[in-house]
Design an enzyme around this catalytic site. Structure first.
Site, PDB file in Angstrom:
ATOM      1  N   HIS A 146       2.815  -6.939   4.782  1.00 48.44           N
ATOM      2  CA  HIS A 146       1.427  -6.508   4.943  1.00 48.44           C
ATOM      3  C   HIS A 146       0.945  -6.752   6.367  1.00 48.44           C
ATOM      4  O   HIS A 146       1.560  -7.500   7.139  1.00 48.44           O
ATOM      5  CB  HIS A 146       0.515  -7.263   3.970  1.00 48.44           C
ATOM      6  CG  HIS A 146       0.634  -6.799   2.556  1.00 48.44           C
ATOM      7  ND1 HIS A 146      -0.283  -5.958   1.967  1.00 48.44           N
ATOM      8  CD2 HIS A 146       1.575  -7.066   1.614  1.00 48.44           C
ATOM      9  CE1 HIS A 146       0.087  -5.720   0.711  1.00 48.44           C
ATOM     10  NE2 HIS A 146       1.203  -6.384   0.472  1.00 48.44           N
ATOM     11  N   GLU A 182      -2.357   0.532   7.894  1.00 46.07           N
ATOM     12  CA  GLU A 182      -1.469  -0.534   7.442  1.00 46.07           C
ATOM     13  C   GLU A 182      -0.259  -0.005   6.682  1.00 46.07           C
ATOM     14  O   GLU A 182       0.867  -0.477   6.874  1.00 46.07           O
ATOM     15  CB  GLU A 182      -2.234  -1.527   6.557  1.00 46.07           C
ATOM     16  CG  GLU A 182      -1.362  -2.682   6.075  1.00 46.07           C
ATOM     17  CD  GLU A 182      -2.038  -3.576   5.066  1.00 46.07           C
ATOM     18  OE1 GLU A 182      -1.358  -4.499   4.558  1.00 46.07           O
ATOM     19  OE2 GLU A 182      -3.233  -3.347   4.768  1.00 46.07           O
ATOM     20  N   HIS A 185       0.841  -1.205   0.000  1.00 43.01           N
ATOM     21  CA  HIS A 185       0.000   0.000   0.000  1.00 43.01           C
ATOM     22  C   HIS A 185       0.879   1.259   0.000  1.00 43.01           C
ATOM     23  O   HIS A 185       1.999   1.240  -0.455  1.00 43.01           O
ATOM     24  CB  HIS A 185      -0.983  -0.040   1.176  1.00 43.01           C
ATOM     25  CG  HIS A 185      -1.781  -1.307   1.211  1.00 43.01           C
ATOM     26  ND1 HIS A 185      -2.835  -1.554   0.360  1.00 43.01           N
ATOM     27  CD2 HIS A 185      -1.626  -2.432   1.979  1.00 43.01           C
ATOM     28  CE1 HIS A 185      -3.320  -2.773   0.609  1.00 43.01           C
ATOM     29  NE2 HIS A 185      -2.608  -3.326   1.585  1.00 43.01           N
ATOM     30  N   GLU A 194       1.640 -11.561   6.285  1.00 43.19           N
ATOM     31  CA  GLU A 194       0.564 -10.826   6.947  1.00 43.19           C
ATOM     32  C   GLU A 194       0.856 -10.843   8.439  1.00 43.19           C
ATOM     33  O   GLU A 194       0.623 -11.828   9.136  1.00 43.19           O
ATOM     34  CB  GLU A 194      -0.795 -11.466   6.656  1.00 43.19           C
ATOM     35  CG  GLU A 194      -1.236 -11.375   5.206  1.00 43.19           C
ATOM     36  CD  GLU A 194      -1.868 -10.022   4.855  1.00 43.19           C
ATOM     37  OE1 GLU A 194      -1.814  -9.104   5.701  1.00 43.19           O
ATOM     38  OE2 GLU A 194      -2.413  -9.898   3.739  1.00 43.19           O
TER      39      GLU A 194
END
Length: 444
Positions: free
Chosen positions: A79, A24, A10, A145
């Protein structure tokens, strides 16, 4: 040369998942920057190319095209997860359909084991998915993650800079094993220390402040004279130039007492606190500190400030040295109070208690001049007459920092400089507490 394409997910106008006051994109970037710094500073023959190093927008296609054109050996995408507020834990992904015997899957096994060994999260397993960065990258790729941002427990961990450092270290440990990375040949490590505190909350505030200025930092615990201190570390470097650059950034952010801790193998030294430098503590803070221990202590803080500034000497640390030499101005050693000799100049034993000075002011001046002899090869400034009787006996410039005084000012004194700096940290932290008490009264 191992080429890692490191991708903080992102960024820019794409915040990613959000929850519990976190975005995030910011957490991803912080972890990735820490991974980069560890690799660059502790390993040899590693080249790291990041998809972004700031809060910028970059498409998925741009990221994989860049990695492919660069011929990266590995694609690592960082992430943070989100679901329903209840889900928690760590999981990682490779491209769907790859066999368990594939090279990518073998790398995943290693990375997963090393990351879950340190990240203190529920292990949700190794998975596969049709994510763009896994599908379109020409090299083995892994997407991690690192907890659920909308889960209060996971988010509390992710908000802690020291925890993010652990996560970064777990990723690096996996890369080291998977790709047989070699540690840098240099045994010297330069750690940038941006403060030490006896109250953990104060250290956490310092980390938060540095993070707000774009400087990654975390807390490490250390023991000084049997007491626990929370030390704020803003980087560790194998290259002194890189450490000096980070130190400058920290000081530019307003942390004037930051310094560099030098570790030679198993022999750590405290450096970066040069003898030459600007005085950071106010005279009243010096005097208030010593009187909290010895109510009859003289008021010498202003002398250490004035003469320190005149000679470019860290007068506040010289004050801490005087505390060490005189036992907080109690004079329980071979030098007596009437000598005004706060540095033990010339004192060698019971039969020689050293130099004497006419006034406390002259005694402090002699102390600062003696330090100048050790720290500088320049001519003595002519602001004041020379009163140090041993100035010409010192090998000029033989101790540029306080640790350099070991075995010179005190014999054998192999921890002399470290003891002085430990006392200085006591004075600094006491002054911070005093300031906080004043602010608390103002708020009331």
């Amino acid at each position: 040369m191992f080429k890692l394409y490191l991708d903080p997910g992102h960024g820019g106008n794409d915040p990613g998942a959000t929850g519990n006051g976190l975005q995030e994109k910011n957490v991803n970037l912080d972890i990735a920057l820490r991974i980069r710094d560890i690799l660059n500073n502790e390993y040899r023959d590693v080249d790291v190319n990041m998809s972004r190093t700031t809060d910028t927008t970059k498409s998925l296609t741009q990221r994989t095209n860049e990695a492919n054109a660069w011929n990266a050996d590995y694609y690592l995408s960082i992430h943070i997860n989100a679901f329903n507020g209840s889900a928690r834990g760590y999981e990682d992904y490779i491209y769907v359909g790859l066999s368990e015997s594939s090279q990518t899957a073998q790398y995943q096994d290693i990375m997963h084991n090393e990351i879950t060994a340190v990240n203190e999260l529920t292990d949700r397993g190794q998975k596969q998915a049709n994510f763009h960065v896994l599908r379109e990258s020409a090299m083995p790729a892994l997407l991690t993650e690192n907890g659920f941002i909308d889960n209060a427990n996971n988010a509390a961990k992710l908000a802690d800079a020291s925890y993010r450092q652990k996560v970064a270290r777990g990723h690096v440990n996996g890369l080291e094993r998977a790709f047989n990375l070699e540690k840098a040949a240099s045994e010297t490590l330069y750690r940038v220390i941006a403060g030490s505190f006896q109250v953990k909350e104060n250290a956490e505030e310092r980390v938060t402040y540095l993070d707000s200025r774009g400087i990654p930092a975390f807390i490490s615990e250390t023991s000084v004279s049997g007491s626990t201190w929370y030390r704020v570390q803003a980087g560790a470097f194998r290259n002194r130039t890189n450490a000096d650059q980070r130190l400058s950034e920290v000081k530019a952010a307003g942390i004037g007492d930051a310094y560099i801790q030098v570790e030679e193998g198993d022999n750590p030294e405290v450096s970066g606190y040069g003898i030459l430098g600007s005085v950071s503590l106010a005279p009243e803070h010096m005097d208030q500190f010593v009187r909290s221990i010895n109510p009859d202590a003289p008021s010498l803080g202003n002398y250490y400030l004035t003469f320190g500034e005149a000679y470019g000497i860290r007068g506040d640390i010289a004050f801490a040295q005087a505390l060490h030499e005189t036992n907080y101005f109690r004079f329980t050693g071979i030098v007596n109070e009437e000598q005004n000799n706060y540095a033990g100049i010339g004192a060698t034993g019971p039969d020689n208690s050293g130099a004497s000075f006419a006034t406390p002011e002259e005694g402090v001046l002699a102390h600062i001049q003696h330090l100048y002899a050790y720290a500088s090869t320049e001519a003595l400034p002519d602001d004041y007459v020379l009163v140090d009787p041993r100035f010409d006996l010192v090998t000029r410039g033989s101790a540029r920092d306080w640790v350099g005084l070991n075995g010179k000012w005190a014999v054998p004194g192999d921890q002399y400089g470290q003891l002085i700096l430990g006392l200085y940290e006591d004075v600094v932290n006491a002054s911070i507490t005093q300031l906080q008490n004043v602010l608390d009264q103002i708020e009331l």
